[in-house]
Design a protein around this motif. Sequence first.
Motif, PDB file in Angstrom:
ATOM      1  N   GLY A   9       0.482  -1.375  -0.339  1.00 13.31           N
ATOM      2  CA  GLY A   9      -0.020  -0.257   0.337  1.00 13.31           C
ATOM      3  C   GLY A   9       0.869   1.039   0.215  1.00 13.31           C
ATOM      4  O   GLY A   9       0.599   2.429  -0.811  1.00 13.31           O
ATOM      5  N   ALA A  10       2.322   1.326   0.751  1.00 19.97           N
ATOM      6  CA  ALA A  10       2.808   2.377   0.981  1.00 19.97           C
ATOM      7  C   ALA A  10       2.934   3.125  -0.006  1.00 19.97           C
ATOM      8  O   ALA A  10       3.972   3.644  -0.937  1.00 19.97           O
ATOM      9  CB  ALA A  10       4.006   2.790   1.904  1.00 19.97           C
ATOM     10  N   TYR A  11       4.142   1.399  -1.124  1.00 18.63           N
ATOM     11  CA  TYR A  11       4.824   2.494  -2.441  1.00 18.63           C
ATOM     12  C   TYR A  11       3.810   2.837  -3.418  1.00 18.63           C
ATOM     13  O   TYR A  11       3.930   3.288  -4.406  1.00 18.63           O
ATOM     14  CB  TYR A  11       4.899   0.189  -2.531  1.00 18.63           C
ATOM     15  N   SER A  13       0.919   4.025  -3.735  1.00 12.92           N
ATOM     16  CA  SER A  13       0.727   5.752  -2.616  1.00 12.92           C
ATOM     17  C   SER A  13       1.473   6.149  -2.972  1.00 12.92           C
ATOM     18  O   SER A  13       1.613   7.133  -3.835  1.00 12.92           O
ATOM     19  CB  SER A  13      -0.544   5.236  -1.619  1.00 12.92           C
ATOM     20  N   TRP A  14       3.074   6.083  -2.467  1.00 13.13           N
ATOM     21  CA  TRP A  14       3.921   6.814  -3.526  1.00 13.13           C
ATOM     22  C   TRP A  14       4.399   6.921  -4.604  1.00 13.13           C
ATOM     23  O   TRP A  14       4.160   8.164  -4.833  1.00 13.13           O
ATOM     24  CB  TRP A  14       4.814   5.991  -2.745  1.00 13.13           C
ATOM     25  N   VAL A  22      -5.554   4.569  -2.262  1.00 13.68           N
ATOM     26  CA  VAL A  22      -4.987   3.072  -1.174  1.00 13.68           C
ATOM     27  C   VAL A  22      -5.926   2.094  -0.204  1.00 13.68           C
ATOM     28  O   VAL A  22      -6.042   3.203   0.258  1.00 13.68           O
ATOM     29  CB  VAL A  22      -3.972   2.646  -1.170  1.00 13.68           C
ATOM     30  N   ASP A  25      -2.062   1.113   4.393  1.00  8.00           N
ATOM     31  CA  ASP A  25      -1.234   1.654   3.753  1.00  8.00           C
ATOM     32  C   ASP A  25      -0.349   1.012   5.266  1.00  8.00           C
ATOM     33  O   ASP A  25      -0.646   1.067   5.755  1.00  8.00           O
ATOM     34  CB  ASP A  25      -0.682   2.770   2.913  1.00  8.00           C
ATOM     35  N   SER A  26       0.894   1.113   5.642  1.00  7.71           N
ATOM     36  CA  SER A  26       1.603   0.790   6.410  1.00  7.71           C
ATOM     37  C   SER A  26       1.438   2.188   7.744  1.00  7.71           C
ATOM     38  O   SER A  26       1.799   2.284   8.404  1.00  7.71           O
ATOM     39  CB  SER A  26       3.389   1.255   6.309  1.00  7.71           C
ATOM     40  N   ARG A  27       0.799   3.145   7.030  1.00  4.87           N
ATOM     41  CA  ARG A  27       0.691   4.533   8.346  1.00  4.87           C
ATOM     42  C   ARG A  27      -1.049   3.833   9.018  1.00  4.87           C
ATOM     43  O   ARG A  27      -1.398   4.398  10.134  1.00  4.87           O
ATOM     44  CB  ARG A  27       0.615   5.365   7.460  1.00  4.87           C
ATOM     45  N   TYR A  28      -1.202   2.175   9.029  1.00  6.71           N
ATOM     46  CA  TYR A  28      -2.972   2.007   9.337  1.00  6.71           C
ATOM     47  C   TYR A  28      -2.941   2.473  10.914  1.00  6.71           C
ATOM     48  O   TYR A  28      -4.110   2.409  10.920  1.00  6.71           O
ATOM     49  CB  TYR A  28      -2.725   0.237   8.936  1.00  6.71           C
TER      50      TYR A  28
END
Length: 114
Positions: A9-11, A13-14, A22, A25-28
């Motif tokens: 997810g982070a990738y 999104s970035w 998305v 991502d890793s900010r969940y």
Amino acid sequence: NVLVPFGVGAYVSWKLARQVKVSLDSRYEVAYPPELLREHLDFFAARTTWREFLARYPTDLVLAPATAPIVQRLFDESRWTAVYRDDAYVLFARPGLALPSRDRRGQRLIGTFP
């Protein structure tokens, strides 16, 4: 709106910035409700609530690891269309979303980062 597995997810999104939203991502822990990660894991494992998950959250595309149980369910039990495939991932488009398809299974993919 792209439904993505937690690990990418982070990738996505970035890399696609403002072009896509998305699902996770890793900010969940700070940006998403705590139960959303569990729902994502249940979806990709094709547990009984996978259809409800798709209905509850607006989704245009589903990016799934090729080995995830949900892939076979989407092929067999839904009208979602595989629009991209390689040896690692399958990208499904929601019903009514006409996109060209591409099958790159068996091809050597050489990418760059970033």
